[in-house]
Scaffold this active site. Structure first.
Site: not given
Ligand code: URA
Length: 437
Positions: A168, A161, A183, A187, A82
């Site tokens: 956000r 999220d 966040s 995921k 990621h």
């Molecule tokens: N990517 C995400 O999935 N969440 C965040 O808060 C920032 C970048």
């Protein structure tokens, strides 16, 4: 329990318990707490912070707001990567098929472009027919069959999220280490992975502008992963200039495919270096190699013998895309018009600001200006010179692919500001700044 008690506590810098965090996440996901109250809590968190324990509790509550995919029927150590977001960062398209070709299962749930940053889903959708909205059952089957599936967040994956991220975004509470960590990790942990490689970006085009902030974010995500029983490696990498040389959705698919076919240009050295490194870390975590050096050789081999590219074609075909478009780029969306940016004088490239290039791409139509903007998949920017390169007056610096004159007019000032030339020699940027594992 009443939500206001939680708000009072965080406003007054007190630590929230697991019960309080679970209550807030569950009730908000169900729609029982209004956005305005959660906005206030997010701002209190943004200003007062969360402890590591609170961040782990928040991640856990967000993770369990939906399904945690069970990939027990897929053999092998499941590994994903990621990135915290950048400009020209198409490494997912490159390393997922490389690792899958090497027998490492890659269950990858990606996101769309956010602000000035690009998103893997938008890039994949520029391949005609490619479907990123598969059911979790098909996702599971495809990971088993091809060692890789590339989809978007479904409503079952970390729904807390999905809601909180949108809030956000409009309440200026994105750039907080605990909120970003919870966040991302909620995921990723929901995907069914055993291990994760994080590419934490730092620099003008990243959410974390300083290396210190990026390192703190990396350490936090590693400790969350460990507490959840996962192996996590994090790289801190440069995002002061775009990665590689193509920015824009179908352009980034073309650059990724060229790299998988073994043909990359000198200005794409950073994309190649980072892709091989990230994939090598995944191969090591996936138990297919003892060390990074031999993993790097394995990675190079599946690029050289074409098996990584063949894997990408299979994934594209399985997900409804047209694999022939990866050999015949005229089948991919392309912009009709081209504008050349040339060097105004002799010198050295001192800056190619990633944030400004990213914004320029958004104005061309490669990203979203509002939530429901329709993307133009063929537009973007091809960069011909990178930081440190010597240039002569009139040299081609960038090519802008566009469809609408008014979009080019809005995009150009950002590009012109992004590029800074110096009279004196400039060193190339250091790509990998640190590694944590
Ligand atoms: N990517 C995400 O999935 N969440 C965040 O808060 C920032 C970048």
């Amino acid at each position: 329990m009443h939500f206001q008690e939680i708000l009072f506590k965080k406003r007054d810098r007190q630590e929230l318990t697991s019960e309080e965090i679970r209550f807030f996440v569950d009730q908000y996901t169900k729609g029982d707490i209004p956005d305005y109250q959660v906005s206030a809590l997010l701002m209190a968190i943004y200003l007062n912070g969360l402890t590591i324990d609170e961040t782990v509790r928040l991640t856990d509550a967000m993770l369990h707001s939906g399904i945690v995919v069970d990939l027990a029927n897929v053999e092998g150590i499941k590994v994903d990567k990621h990135s915290t977001g950048g400009v020209g960062d198409k490494t997912s398209l490159i390393i997922a098929p490389i690792c899958a070709a090497l027998g490492v299962p890659v269950p990858m749930i990606s996101g769309r472009g956010l602000g000035h940053t690009g998103g893997t889903l938008d890039k994949l959708e520029s391949i005609p027919g490619f479907n990123v909205k598969l059911s979790l059952e098909r996702y599971r089957q495809q990971v088993k069959e091809l060692n890789c599936c590339l989809i978007g967040q479904t409503k079952e994956i970390a729904p807390a999220d999905k809601k909180m991220y949108a809030l956000r975004d409009v309440t200026c509470t994105v750039e907080n280490k605990s909120l970003i960590s919870a966040s991302i990790m909620s995921k990723k942990l929901a995907e069914g992975i055993d291990a994760l490689v994080l590419d934490v970006k730092t620099g003008s085009g990243a959410f974390m502008k300083s290396q210190q902030q990026a390192e703190e974010l990396a350490r936090l995500m590693i400790s969350i992963g460990r507490k959840m029983g996962k192996e996590v490696t994090a790289l801190i990498t440069d995002m002061n200039q775009p990665l590689g040389s193509y920015v824009g959705n179908s352009l980034e698919v073309i650059e990724s495919v060229n790299l998988l076919k073994g043909s990359s240009l000198p200005e794409q050295y950073d994309l190649l270096e980072l892709s091989v490194l990230l994939a090598s870390h995944m191969v090591v975590l996936g138990g297919k190699s003892e060390d990074l050096e031999s993993a790097g050789q394995q990675v190079q081999k599946v690029i050289d013998d074409g098996s990584a590219f063949e894997k990408l074609k299979k994934i594209v075909e399985k997900q409804g895309g047209d694999p022939s478009s990866l050999d015949d780029y005229s089948k991919l969306p392309t912009a009709t018009e081209k504008y050349q940016v040339k060097a105004a004088r002799k010198g050295f490239v001192a800056k190619l600001d990633a944030l400004l290039v990213g914004k320029s791409a958004v104005f061309l139509g490669a990203g979203r200006l509002v939530l429901d903007s329709k993307l133009d998949p063929g537009v973007g920017i091809v960069i011909r010179k990178k930081v440190g390169d010597e240039v002569n007056r009139g040299d081609l610096m960038m090519e802008v692919y566009y469809n609408k004159q008014d979009q080019l007019k809005k995009a150009l000032p950002y590009l012109n500001e992004a590029l800074v030339l110096s009279e004196n020699p400039v060193s190339p940027l250091t790509l990998v700044k640190n590694t944590f594992d």
